[in-house]
Design a protein around this motif. Structure first.
Motif, PDB file in Angstrom:
ATOM      1  N   PRO A  40     -16.996 -14.468  -7.325  1.00  0.00           N
ATOM      2  CA  PRO A  40     -15.610 -14.608  -7.768  1.00  0.00           C
ATOM      3  C   PRO A  40     -14.693 -13.495  -7.251  1.00  0.00           C
ATOM      4  CG  PRO A  40     -17.037 -13.968  -9.587  1.00  0.00           C
ATOM      5  CD  PRO A  40     -17.926 -14.254  -8.438  1.00  0.00           C
ATOM      6  N   LEU A  41     -15.187 -12.249  -7.162  1.00  0.00           N
ATOM      7  CA  LEU A  41     -14.317 -11.161  -6.699  1.00  0.00           C
ATOM      8  C   LEU A  41     -13.980 -11.352  -5.232  1.00  0.00           C
ATOM      9  CD1 LEU A  41     -15.632  -7.922  -8.417  1.00  0.00           C
ATOM     10  CD2 LEU A  41     -13.430  -9.061  -8.723  1.00  0.00           C
ATOM     11  N   GLN A  42     -15.004 -11.627  -4.444  1.00  0.00           N
ATOM     12  CA  GLN A  42     -14.784 -11.878  -3.021  1.00  0.00           C
ATOM     13  C   GLN A  42     -13.822 -13.055  -2.841  1.00  0.00           C
ATOM     14  OE1 GLN A  42     -16.601 -10.654   0.347  1.00  0.00           O
ATOM     15  NE2 GLN A  42     -14.470 -11.291   0.408  1.00  0.00           N
ATOM     16  N   ALA A  47      -3.600 -12.256  -0.273  1.00  0.00           N
ATOM     17  CA  ALA A  47      -4.723 -12.202   0.666  1.00  0.00           C
ATOM     18  C   ALA A  47      -4.268 -12.273   2.120  1.00  0.00           C
ATOM     19  CB  ALA A  47      -5.699 -13.342   0.359  1.00  0.00           C
ATOM     20  N   LEU A  66      -7.366  -7.371  -8.386  1.00  0.00           N
ATOM     21  CA  LEU A  66      -8.507  -8.057  -8.978  1.00  0.00           C
ATOM     22  C   LEU A  66      -8.747  -7.591 -10.406  1.00  0.00           C
ATOM     23  CD1 LEU A  66     -10.989  -7.840  -5.977  1.00  0.00           C
ATOM     24  CD2 LEU A  66      -9.437  -9.698  -6.593  1.00  0.00           C
ATOM     25  N   ALA A 122     -11.526 -14.109  -4.960  1.00  0.00           N
ATOM     26  CA  ALA A 122     -10.174 -13.711  -5.350  1.00  0.00           C
ATOM     27  C   ALA A 122      -9.543 -12.864  -4.258  1.00  0.00           C
ATOM     28  CB  ALA A 122     -10.207 -12.945  -6.664  1.00  0.00           C
ATOM     29  N   ALA A 123     -10.342 -11.961  -3.661  1.00  0.00           N
ATOM     30  CA  ALA A 123      -9.802 -11.102  -2.611  1.00  0.00           C
ATOM     31  C   ALA A 123      -9.382 -11.924  -1.403  1.00  0.00           C
ATOM     32  CB  ALA A 123     -10.845 -10.063  -2.213  1.00  0.00           C
ATOM     33  N   LEU A 124      -9.965 -13.098  -1.223  1.00  0.00           N
ATOM     34  CA  LEU A 124      -9.615 -13.938  -0.077  1.00  0.00           C
ATOM     35  C   LEU A 124      -8.619 -15.024  -0.470  1.00  0.00           C
ATOM     36  CD1 LEU A 124     -13.032 -14.127   1.708  1.00  0.00           C
ATOM     37  CD2 LEU A 124     -10.920 -13.184   2.617  1.00  0.00           C
ATOM     38  N   GLY A 125      -7.948 -14.841  -1.590  1.00  0.00           N
ATOM     39  CA  GLY A 125      -6.827 -15.715  -1.900  1.00  0.00           C
ATOM     40  C   GLY A 125      -7.158 -16.949  -2.707  1.00  0.00           C
ATOM     41  N   VAL A 126      -8.366 -17.009  -3.320  1.00  0.00           N
ATOM     42  CA  VAL A 126      -8.688 -18.165  -4.150  1.00  0.00           C
ATOM     43  C   VAL A 126      -8.246 -17.877  -5.584  1.00  0.00           C
ATOM     44  CG1 VAL A 126     -10.566 -19.547  -5.107  1.00  0.00           C
ATOM     45  CG2 VAL A 126     -10.648 -18.792  -2.733  1.00  0.00           C
ATOM     46  N   GLY A 171     -24.085 -14.601  -3.201  1.00  0.00           N
ATOM     47  CA  GLY A 171     -24.035 -15.893  -3.868  1.00  0.00           C
ATOM     48  C   GLY A 171     -25.023 -16.794  -3.180  1.00  0.00           C
ATOM     49  N   VAL A 184     -15.807 -20.284  -0.435  1.00  0.00           N
ATOM     50  CA  VAL A 184     -15.471 -18.887  -0.702  1.00  0.00           C
ATOM     51  C   VAL A 184     -15.946 -18.508  -2.103  1.00  0.00           C
ATOM     52  CG1 VAL A 184     -13.610 -17.210  -0.761  1.00  0.00           C
ATOM     53  CG2 VAL A 184     -13.520 -19.096   0.850  1.00  0.00           C
ATOM     54  N   GLN A 215     -21.903  -9.109  -3.140  1.00  0.00           N
ATOM     55  CA  GLN A 215     -22.228 -10.142  -4.121  1.00  0.00           C
ATOM     56  C   GLN A 215     -22.937 -11.247  -3.357  1.00  0.00           C
ATOM     57  OE1 GLN A 215     -18.270 -11.275  -5.112  1.00  0.00           O
ATOM     58  NE2 GLN A 215     -18.018  -9.624  -6.579  1.00  0.00           N
ATOM     59  N   ARG A 250      -2.385 -15.349  -5.348  1.00  0.00           N
ATOM     60  CA  ARG A 250      -3.518 -14.697  -4.705  1.00  0.00           C
ATOM     61  C   ARG A 250      -3.531 -14.960  -3.206  1.00  0.00           C
ATOM     62  NH1 ARG A 250      -5.679 -10.970  -6.808  1.00  0.00           N
ATOM     63  NH2 ARG A 250      -6.114 -10.672  -4.620  1.00  0.00           N
ATOM     64  N   ARG A 251      -3.118 -16.139  -2.839  1.00  0.00           N
ATOM     65  CA  ARG A 251      -3.137 -16.524  -1.432  1.00  0.00           C
ATOM     66  C   ARG A 251      -2.167 -15.666  -0.630  1.00  0.00           C
ATOM     67  NH1 ARG A 251      -4.364 -21.002   1.623  1.00  0.00           N
ATOM     68  NH2 ARG A 251      -2.610 -21.758   2.859  1.00  0.00           N
ATOM     69  N   PHE A 277     -15.671  -4.766   0.073  1.00  0.00           N
ATOM     70  CA  PHE A 277     -16.306  -4.389  -1.190  1.00  0.00           C
ATOM     71  C   PHE A 277     -17.429  -3.401  -0.962  1.00  0.00           C
ATOM     72  CE2 PHE A 277     -14.309  -8.351  -2.318  1.00  0.00           C
ATOM     73  CZ  PHE A 277     -13.914  -8.150  -3.628  1.00  0.00           C
ATOM     74  N   ARG A 329     -19.399 -17.251  -2.610  1.00  0.00           N
ATOM     75  CA  ARG A 329     -19.732 -15.848  -2.271  1.00  0.00           C
ATOM     76  C   ARG A 329     -19.479 -14.909  -3.437  1.00  0.00           C
ATOM     77  NH1 ARG A 329     -19.606 -16.635   3.393  1.00  0.00           N
ATOM     78  NH2 ARG A 329     -19.929 -18.867   3.428  1.00  0.00           N
TER      79      ARG A 329
END
Lengths: 296, 255, 322
Positions: free
Chosen positions: C215-217, B76, B52, C219-223, B89, C210, B87, B72-73, B83, C213
Motif C-alpha cells: 500500500p505505501l509503494q 506522484a 503518506l 500510494a507513493a506511485l499515485g494510487v 507483495g 501497483v 515491501q 495522489r496521482r 523506500f 507491491r
C-alpha cells in the motif's frame, strides 16, 4: 319427424364416437393437493425414491416402471430397471431420455429445484408422502388409478388396510409395554409418535418412551435411554439380521430390557419404508412385544 | 521544476514531544541530506514529506499547495520516494517493477507504450541491473534490489526525489554511483532530499543538511555550516575525529 | 499487446472446447452430430430438451460460477496481499450458507433459498468489514483475522443448524454445503456480472499491479489506496455472493486457479484477471462434466472434483516452477 330426429341423432353420435378416446383420461390428487390428470393411463413411470418404486409394484404397475433411483431394491425386479441417480441428486438427463409419461416424486426426499425443473419440462409429476397406514393404501390406490391397474392395486391396498386393522384389533389394547426403538446407531436416534414406526409401536400396544419429543427423528443420548428404562428395545441395523446395534445395551445391566433379555432385532426394510411390507414388519414387531409381555 | 516546502511541520513520532517545527524549503538543484541517530524520525519525516503519513501539525506544500489537498496521482507526478524497507507483495520481475514507475503518467485505459518501456530499460542500465530484467525481484541480493528500487524512481523521473537511505545494502562502488546519479539529477534541475547514515557521503555530496535529534530538536542549513564536529558529536553521542580530504571534511569515530 | 492476447485467445479456445465437451458428454447418449444438429436448430424434441434445457444452462452455470470464483479469489489475494486468500476467506460463504440453510429449515425452496443465501453473503461482508474497520485503521492483516474468526463463527452456526435440523432436510443441506450445479437455472445474472467484472478490471488492472507491491509503494506511485481497496472488496464480495447463490459453496477454484495462472503467466493483473474468468470457467465446466458422468447415473458433488483435479495440477505446476 321424431323418427327422423332420432335417426339423425344416432347418425351424429356414430359419427362422433370414434373421435372419443377408447380409454378416457385418468385423474388423481397427490399428497401436496395437486390434481394430476393424464390423457391415458401412464405407460412409462419413473419412481424417484425406493419407497415410490415399491409402491408402484404394489399398485400392480411394476411392468410400466422405466426408471428408479439408487437403493430401489424391492421387489427384486426393481433392481433391473434403469437408475436415474440417487433420490437426493437426480440425473435429470438420464430421466428425460427415458421419456417417462409420469414421474412419482417424494415430497420431502427429492430436491424441490429438480422436481420443479421436471415440471417445467412438461412432465406430469405426482408427489407422495405417506404419513400413516391409511396413506399407504391410499397412495397405492391412486397410483393404480394413474397406471390403469386398478384391479391389482386396489386389492393390494385393501389387503394392507384390513391386515393392519386386524393387528390393531388384536394388539393395541394389550397391556402397554414401554418401548425404545433405535432407528440409528451413531448418532443414537429414535422416532416420536408422529413417525410411522411410532404408529407401529402404538398399533402393537407399545408405549414409545420418546414419543412426546417434538422432532420426528430425535437424536438422544444413552443416558436418556437409561433414565427412560424401557421394558423392550427394538432396533434395525445395517443390513438384515445384524444385531450389532443391540450389543451396546448389553453393557447396561440396570436396564430392564437388558436384564430380562428383551433386546429385539427387526429387519429395517420391513418397517422403515411406508409400503405394504410394513404389514409383515408390524406383525413381527407386535410378536416381539408379545414375547416381552410373556416375560413379565 | 517543482519546489517542496514545509510550514511549521511537526512530524508525528508517537510518544515524543513536538520539538522544533520544521520550516524549510527544498529548491531545484539542491541536494539535502538528513542526518540523525536511529529513532530520530528520519523515515517518518520522509513519509510525511511524501504525504503518506499525516503530520501532527503544520503542512507540507508542493508548489505552494498543501499535499493533503492534492490528488495522489498529481503528487506522484512530481515526487518520487525510494523506500528504505522493501515491501514484498506479489512476485514481479525487475522490468515490471521498474515499469510501475510510469503508473502516475498513464490513464486508466492506457497500456505502457514503447517509450515507457524504453525509459524503464534505460533506468535499469543506468543502475547496472539491465541484465537482471527478467529475474524475479525476490531472487535478487539486497544491493541489487536497492538498485532496482532506485531505477523505479528514475523511471518515474520526479522533479523531487525523496530517498530513504539510498545507499543501503550497496557496495562502495555502487554507493558512489548512486550518489553520482543523484548529483546528476540535481544538475538537471531536480531536487534531492535523502536520509543518510554516512556522514562522509553527506559531506561530499550534499548542498544542505538537516540534523534531526532524538528529542525532536532539529537544525538545518547549508552543508558547510551544519557539519561541524560539535553538532555531530552531540547528534550521535559519539566522539569524532575530523580531517580533510579533497576539500571535503572526513569524520571518523574515535574509540 | 500480444503478451495479453495470445494467452487469452488460447484460454478462450479452451473454454469453447470445454463448453462443447460438457454439452456433448452426458449420461444420456447424444452423439456429436446430434448436438450439432440441435445447436443449428434441428434434432428431435427429446434431444432439444436434453441439450438446450438441461446441459446448456448447467454448463453456462459452471462457466459463470467458476469464472466468478476465480476472479474473486484473485482480487482477494491482491487485496489482502496474501497468497492463501480465497473468495471464502472472509467468511462470506459461511454467511451465505447460514442464509441458505435457514431458508431450507423454514421449508421454503427454490428462489427463496438463493435470495436468502445472497442476503447472508451480504450480511457477512458488511459484518466483517464493519468489525475490521472498527474504531482504528484497517489493515489487510486485521481484515484477514476478522474474516477468519467470523468464518469460524459461521461454521459453528452451520454445525448447530445441521445438528438440530430434521433428518429429512439434512441431505439437501449437505449437498448445498458441498456445492452443486444440478439446481442451477440459466445463470444470466452471473454471466452478465462476470462480463462486467472483466470490463471493470481493464482500467483497474494497472492500479492493482501497483497495489500488489504494497500500500505505501502504491500510494507513493499515485494510487488512491483506500478507495481502490474498497472497490476491490465490494466487487470481490459481490462476485462471490452471486457465485455462492448460483451453485452453493464450491471450494478450491478461487484459490487454485489464480495461482496456477500466476505460475504460468506472471503477475500482471490485467492479464491474470480475465484469464481467471476463463480458466475458472474451464475448470468448473470440466469438473461438472466429470461429476455428472463419472459414475452416472449417480451424481457427485462438483466440489469434490474441483479439488481432485485442482490439487495435483497445482502441485505439479508448483513443483516444476522451482
Amino acid at each position: 319427424m321424431p323418427k327422423l330426429i332420432k335417426q339423425g341423432l344416432t347418425a351424429l353420435l356414430l359419427a362422433v364416437l370414434p373421435v372419443l378416446p377408447a380409454h378416457a383420461g385418468v385423474c388423481a390428487t397427490d399428497d401436496t393437493g395437486q390434481q394430476v390428470c393424464l390423457p391415458a393411463p401412464a405407460q412409462r413411470i419413473a419412481g424417484l425414491s425406493p419407497g415410490a418404486s415399491e409402491l408402484l409394484w404394489s399398485a400392480g404397475a411394476g411392468d410400466q416402471v422405466v426408471a428408479v433411483v439408487a437403493w430401489s431394491d424391492y421387489p427384486p425386479e426393481a433392481k433391473t430397471v434403469a437408475s436415474v441417480g440417487s433420490h437426493t441428486r437426480l440425473d435429470l438427463e438420464k430421466l428425460i431420455s427415458l421419456q417417462p409419461d409420469l414421474v412419482i416424486a417424494w415430497v420431502t426426499g427429492n430436491p424441490q429445484e429438480q422436481i420443479q425443473t421436471i415440471r417445467n419440462l412438461g412432465l406430469p409429476v405426482f408427489s407422495i408422502e405417506p404419513r400413516d397406514f391409511e396413506d399407504v393404501s391410499s397412495v397405492i390406490e391412486r397410483l393404480a388409478t394413474l397406471a390403469g391397474t386398478e384391479a391389482e392395486g386396489w386389492a393390494e391396498a385393501e389387503r394392507f388396510r384390513t391386515g393392519m386393522a386386524e393387528l390393531a384389533a388384536r394388539y393395541s389394547d394389550r397391556a402397554p409395554v414401554p418401548v425404545f426403538y433405535q432407528v440409528w446407531d451413531e448418532p443414537l436416534m429414535t422416532v416420536n409418535n408422529q413417525h410411522l414406526i411410532g404408529k407401529v409401536i402404538a398399533l402393537c400396544g407399545g408405549y414409545n418412551v420418546f414419543g412426546e419429543l417434538p422432532r420426528l427423528v430425535p437424536r438422544i443420548s444413552d443416558e436418556a435411554v437409561l433414565e427412560a428404562n424401557p421394558e423392550a428395545i427394538l432396533a434395525g441395523g445395517m443390513g438384515e439380521e445384524n444385531r450389532a446395534w443391540l450389543d451396546r445395551w448389553q453393557n447396561y445391566s440396570s436396564l430392564d430390557a437388558t436384564r430380562v433379555g428383551n433386546l429385539f432385532f427387526v429387519p429395517p426394510s420391513l418397517i422403515q419404508r411406508p409400503t405394504p411390507r410394513m404389514l409383515q414388519g408390524s406383525e413381527l414387531f407386535c410378536q416381539k412385544l408379545e414375547i416381552a409381555r410373556g416375560r413379565r | 521544476m517543482s519546489q517542496l516546502r514545509t510550514a511549521d511541520l511537526i512530524i508525528d513520532v508517537p510518544d515524543r514531544a513536538d520539538g522544533r517545527a520544521l520550516s524549510l524549503q527544498v529548491e531545484p538543484g539542491q541536494i539535502w541530506g538528513v542526518l540523525g541517530p536511529n529513532g530520530a524520525g528520519k523515515t517518518t519525516l520522509m513519509h510525511t514529506l511524501a504525504g503518506l503519513r499525516a503530520p501532527r501539525s503544520g503542512a507540507v506544500l508542493l508548489d505552494d499547495q498543501p499535499l493533503a489537498e492534492q490528488k495522489r496521482r498529481t503528487i506522484a507526478r512530481h515526487l518520487g520516494l525510494v523506500f528504505q524497507e522493501r515491501q514484498d507483495g506479489f512476485p514481479a520481475t525487475v522490468l515490471e517493477t521498474a515499469l510501475i514507475g510510469r503508473h502516475p503518467f498513464l490513464s486508466s485505459w492506457q497500456m505502457e507504450s514503447a517509450d515507457d518501456l524504453k525509459l524503464a530499460q534505460q533506468a535499469l542500465s543506468r543502475l547496472d541491473v539491465a541484465h537482471l530484467a527478467s529475474r524475479l525481484v525476490s531472487t535478487l541480493s539486497g544491493g541489487e534490489r536497492q538498485r532496482v528500487a532506485i531505477a523505479t524512481v528514475l523511471t518515474q523521473s520526479p522533479a523531487i526525489w525523496l530517498a530513504d537511505e539510498p545507499t543501503n545494502h550497496l557496495d562502495l562502488h555502487h554507493q558512489i554511483a548512486v550518489m553520482e546519479l543523484l548529483t546528476e539529477e540535481a544538475g538537471h534541475g531536480k531536487a534531492v532530499f535523502m536520509c543518510l547514515h554516512d556522514l562522509n557521503l553527506a559531506a561530499r555530496w550534499c548542498s544542505h543538511v538537516l540534523l534531526l535529534y532524538p528529542d525532536g530538536e532539529a537544525c538545518w542549513g547549508p552543508v558547510e555550516r551544519m557539519l561541524v564536529p560539535d553538532a555531530l558529536e552531540r547528534l550521535y553521542g559519539q566522539r569524532l575525529a575530523t580531517t580533510e580530504l579533497d576539500g571535503a571534511p572526513v569524520f571518523v569515530p574515535v574509540r | 499487446m500480444g503478451r495479453y492476447w495470445l494467452p487469452l485467445m488460447l484460454l478462450a479456445l479452451a473454454a469453447l472446447a470445454a463448453f462443447l465437451l460438457s454439452v456433448t458428454v452426458g449420461s444420456a447418449s447424444v452423439g456429436v452430430a446430434d448436438v450439432w444438429a440441435v445447436l443449428t436448430g434441428e434434432g428431435t424434441q427429446l434431444q432439444r430438451t436434453l441439450i438446450l434445457e438441461l446441459r446448456v444452462p448447467r454448463t453456462l452455470a459452471a462457466l459463470a460460477t467458476g469464472g466468478l470464483l476465480a476472479v474473486a479469489g484473485a482480487l482477494m489475494q491482491v487485496l489482502l496481499r496474501n497468497p492463501l486468500a480465497d473468495p471464502y476467506v472472509l467468511g462470506l460463504s459461511g454467511g451465505a450458507a447460514v442464509g441458505a440453510l435457514l431458508a431450507m429449515l423454514a421449508g421454503v425452496g427454490g428462489l427463496m433459498v438463493s435470495g436468502s443465501a445472497f442476503a447472508g453473503a451480504m450480511v457477512a461482508t458488511l459484518l466483517v468489514f464493519g468489525l475490521a474497520h472498527g474504531t482504528g485503521s484497517w489493515t489487510p492483516s486485521r481484515l484477514l483475522l476478522t474474516g477468519v474468526v467470523v468464518a469460524a463463527g459461521w461454521g459453528a452456526v452451520i454445525t448447530l443448524m445441521l445438528a438440530i435440523s430434521p433428518a429429512e432436510r439434512l441431505p439437501g443441506m449437505l449437498y448445498w454445503l458441498m456445492g452443486d450445479l444440478s439446481y442451477a437455472g440459466t445463470p444470466s445474472l452471473a454471466l452478465v456480472l462476470l462480463a462486467l467484472a472483466c470490463l471493470l478490471v481493464v482500467p483497474l488492472g494497472r492500479s492493482l499491479n501497483v497495489l500488489a507491491r504494497g500500500p505505501l509503494q502504491a500510494a507513493a506511485l499515485g494510487v488512491a489506496v483506500r478507495p481502490l481497496e474498497w472497490t476491490v472488496y465490494v466487487v470481490a464480495s459481490l462476485l462471490t455472493a452471486v457465485a455462492v447463490t448460483t451453485a452453493g459453496s464450491i471450494g478450491f477454484v478461487g484459490l487454485v486457479v489464480p495461482h496456477m495462472l500466476r505460475l504460468v503467466l506472471g503477475n500482471d493483473q490485467r492479464l491474470i484477471l480475465p484469464a481467471c474468468a476463463l480458466a475458472g470457467g474451464i475448470l468448473l465446466m470440466l469438473a461438472d462434466t466429470l461429476a455428472r458422468t463419472i459414475i452416472a447415473p449417480e451424481q457427485l458433488p462438483v466440489g469434490v472434483i474441483t479439488a481432485l483435479l485442482g490439487v495435483p495440477t497445482f502441485l505439479l505446476l508448483l513443483y516444476r516452477s522451482r
